[in-house]
Enzyme design. Sequence first.
Site, PDB file in Angstrom:
ATOM      1  N   VAL A  30     -11.195   2.561  23.805  1.00  0.00           N
ATOM      2  CA  VAL A  30     -11.964   1.850  24.823  1.00  0.00           C
ATOM      3  C   VAL A  30     -13.429   2.230  24.651  1.00  0.00           C
ATOM      4  O   VAL A  30     -13.759   3.413  24.570  1.00  0.00           O
ATOM      5  CB  VAL A  30     -11.472   2.270  26.227  1.00  0.00           C
ATOM      6  CG1 VAL A  30     -12.295   1.595  27.298  1.00  0.00           C
ATOM      7  CG2 VAL A  30      -9.996   1.956  26.380  1.00  0.00           C
ATOM      8  N   CYS A  31     -14.304   1.251  24.594  1.00  0.00           N
ATOM      9  CA  CYS A  31     -15.728   1.528  24.406  1.00  0.00           C
ATOM     10  C   CYS A  31     -16.314   2.239  25.621  1.00  0.00           C
ATOM     11  O   CYS A  31     -16.220   1.755  26.751  1.00  0.00           O
ATOM     12  CB  CYS A  31     -16.497   0.238  24.182  1.00  0.00           C
ATOM     13  SG  CYS A  31     -18.280   0.490  24.312  1.00  0.00           S
ATOM     14  N   ILE A  32     -16.967   3.352  25.362  1.00  0.00           N
ATOM     15  CA  ILE A  32     -17.482   4.171  26.459  1.00  0.00           C
ATOM     16  C   ILE A  32     -18.577   3.456  27.252  1.00  0.00           C
ATOM     17  O   ILE A  32     -18.593   3.490  28.484  1.00  0.00           O
ATOM     18  CB  ILE A  32     -17.971   5.543  25.922  1.00  0.00           C
ATOM     19  CG1 ILE A  32     -18.337   6.467  27.060  1.00  0.00           C
ATOM     20  CG2 ILE A  32     -19.145   5.386  24.992  1.00  0.00           C
ATOM     21  CD1 ILE A  32     -18.528   7.895  26.612  1.00  0.00           C
TER      22      ILE A  32
END
Lengths: 139, 101, 111, 130
Positions: free
Chosen positions: D77-79
């Site tokens: 998941v992209c931070i």
Amino acid sequence: MEEGGGVTKKFLYVNRKAPYGSIYALESLEVVLIGAAFEQDVSLAFIDDGVYQLKKNQSTDGIGMKNFSPTYNALGDYDINKIYVDKDSLEQRGLSLDDLMNLTYEDENDNYAEKPSISLVNSEELAALMEQQDVVLSF
Amino acid sequence: MTLHIVNKSPFETNSLETCLRLARSGHCVLLFEDGVYGASKGTRFEALLTEAMQNCKIHVLLPDFEARGMKADNLIAGIETVDYLGFVDLVTASERVQSWL
Amino acid sequence: MASIDVNGKSVEVDEEGYLVNLSEWTQDAAKILSAQDELELTDNHWEVINFLREYYDEYQIAPAVRVLTKAIGKKLGPEKGNSKYLYELFPYGPAKQACRFAGLPKPTGCV
Amino acid sequence: MKLGIMVSEGPYQHQASDSAYNFTKAALEKGHEIFRVFFYHDGVNNATRLTVPPQDDRNIVNRWSELAKQYDLDLVVCIAAAQRRGLLDENEAKRNGKDANNIAEGFRISGLGQLIEAGIQSERLVVFGD
């Protein structure tokens, strides 16, 4: 920064959405900036409503959103200087190159001369460009 | 060969039109999600699809087509159907995948 | 929420010491933030902080470290345009620490 | 073949995450390797363990978690996208002073560089979005 284990691939970022109406344009730009650290062969294409991302004179004061258009001017600093704008899309929208921001980069191999980053391309040129890519990221 | 995947109804966006404008001879196109509406007979896009098929191979993701109340015999002649396994085969048979969001 | 006292005015900072409202940045705020890191800001620090603020003002982003390094080198000379020099000035890293003093947004920790 | 997947839309709102899931599952069944599934834009919402769909509907989040477990998938998941949308793991909650975290089993939060790496390492990258 050395990333990606020495492999260089041709990455194309395809931008087909207008800014502000959705977050795709802004978050695409964020990928481009982070991706620059990986020293890949990067090109950006702006097609359909994506060409509106590069429109000059964006002013977001009235909508309370951040105007991220100045950030496109930083792309040259990140060694991203292959920016292709689809001529058909631009013309269909009643725009020309003069309506877009003047994005430039400094050419290290030419005594840091300032050169334009944006190229207008026709369908045939754009199709040929797409066919050279290893990875196409669509936004 | 490039695989172009189109998930938008041609009535909603111009994704399909731009895709077909920029697809080159020998490329493949897969219509899925709302993109499958472009594959049905009798729409105002039928001529565009028929013309594109002279150079490109067009596929439709059958589960998405059927989910929307259509059957294989509603397809424009020449469009081929695939399931998800066939979708995977199209991806691996191509050199790159271009998604027309 | 934590805060720092800047000349009698309370300025909110987050868990990691970044300003919550970037518009509240002043030079005195930078001095207080750096004092918390036991760092006294010299002219050399200010060159970098001012550069970061100008860069942000123009481009709406904090530059990546290598972009900062190159640009500093071009503007202030090659002896300053290297990461060794920047890390000596800002031991916790120019991206994190200098941006914090300069009142720029907190890096997302993205790479 | 080694494949990378990018998911750019949230669950339920748009079919993209269903398509990505069905594609990923089919690829695994055919014996292909999935190098990574990267969740970006609203796609990060595929990773919240707080979803409660009605019982007669698919549970998109659990479905990803189970697939991850079964095939040892790397679900990233992209931070930056996650922070905007209130999706946090324990570390991020702490770092940002939030009182809860909500990431589902089998997902991990990391940087955008993971997407670029997926592009470099995978032989094909497929983007699902809106």
